[in-house]
Scaffold this motif. Structure first.
Motif, short mmCIF file in Angstrom:
data_model
loop_
_atom_site.label_atom_id
_atom_site.label_comp_id
_atom_site.label_asym_id
_atom_site.label_seq_id
_atom_site.Cartn_x
_atom_site.Cartn_y
_atom_site.Cartn_z
N ALA A 1 38.15 34.20 2.16
CA ALA A 1 36.98 35.02 2.59
C ALA A 1 35.67 34.32 2.54
CB ALA A 1 36.33 35.12 0.66
N GLU B 1 43.32 35.00 -1.82
CA GLU B 1 41.76 35.84 -0.70
C GLU B 1 40.82 34.64 -0.70
OE1 GLU B 1 45.35 37.69 -2.02
OE2 GLU B 1 44.59 36.19 -2.91
N GLU C 1 33.28 34.30 5.47
CA GLU C 1 31.68 33.82 5.39
C GLU C 1 31.04 33.41 6.35
OE1 GLU C 1 31.76 32.98 1.09
OE2 GLU C 1 32.40 35.40 0.56
#
Length: 256
Positions: free
Chosen positions: A187, A183, A191
């Motif tokens: 992420a 995760e 981003e």
């Protein structure tokens, strides 16, 4: 099976190499160019760069170590791809001091985010080197694999410390500065402007199986490679992999 890799080393790289080769083939089909421009950040002595060059692509390797770049030059010459491999000294944070922005069809960022001061900034730079819809191959240390390995070795306190530490480290003697969960890594990629296509667990079993078994048992190496490939994309096994591999493409922002 990745023929550029030695059989034993293939346990560590087979999943990544197979996915990467397919991604490069996809970019060839999309761009219509047989020779792609590929950037390998932290590529060292060319473990991936030289095989990629053997596929016919042009590869630029950025690495902070002069010794690694010297080994890269020698390796490329030995493999007959010296004209397609270029090594430059640098790192992810100062990337655009040595390479151009948006100059590459694919970027490899393998074993880099564990060591840079700011993983988010480093990954933004890596993404900035990609052309529109270019492919990113991101490989980093996985938290679950380290916890499992310490526990199976009987180091239960270290396993628990890694599990609760903000950087995923098991102690002061830990040689890896930072580890990621699936995760966390996805992420970071999102981003940075990457559309994540797939996440793979790498070395789910390879680091836990005794080397003597693989080396002496007939057919064991091939069977283990097939097992690694079968487990790579299953979420339950990604969470305990030694390394995590994210494959994605640079998102096209509105107005581009």
């Amino acid at each position: 099976m990745p023929d550029p890799m030695r059989p034993r080393a293939a346990l560590r790289t087979a999943v990544v190499w197979d996915v990467l080769r397919e991604a490069l083939d996809d970019r060839v089909a999309v761009t219509g160019r047989k020779a792609l421009d590929v950037l390998d950040t932290g590529g060292g002595s060319g473990h991936f760069a030289v095989p990629v060059a053997r596929l016919g692509h042009r590869v630029t390797v950025v690495d902070p170590s002069p010794n690694a770049l010297f080994a890269l030059e020698r390796r490329a010459a030995e493999e007959g791809v010296a004209e397609r491999v270029r090594g430059v000294q640098g790192d992810a944070h100062g990337l655009f001091e040595v390479v151009e922005r948006e100059g590459y069809d694919a970027v490899l960022c393998h074993g880099v985010l564990e060591y840079v001061d700011d993983p988010a900034e480093g990954l933004r730079n890596v993404t900035g080197a990609l052309r529109e819809a270019g492919a990113l191959s991101l490989l980093a240390a996985g938290l679950g694999g380290a916890v499992l390995a310490r526990a199976l070795a009987g180091h239960f306190k270290e396993a628990r410390r890694a599990l609760t530490d903000t950087e995923g480290r098991w102690g002061e003697g830990d040689p890896v500065p930072r580890r990621f969960t699936p995760e966390q890594l996805t992420a970071l990629a999102e981003e940075a402007g990457i559309g994540v296509g797939a996440v793979h667990g790498v070395r789910v079993f390879a680091d836990l199986v005794p080397g003597a078994l693989v080396d002496t048992e007939p057919g064991a190496l091939d069977a283990l490679l097939q097992l690694e490939a079968a487990a790579a994309e299953l979420p339950a096994f990604r969470s305990v992999a030694t390394q995590l591999h994210v494959l994605g493409v640079k998102r096209v922002t509105q107005g581009e």
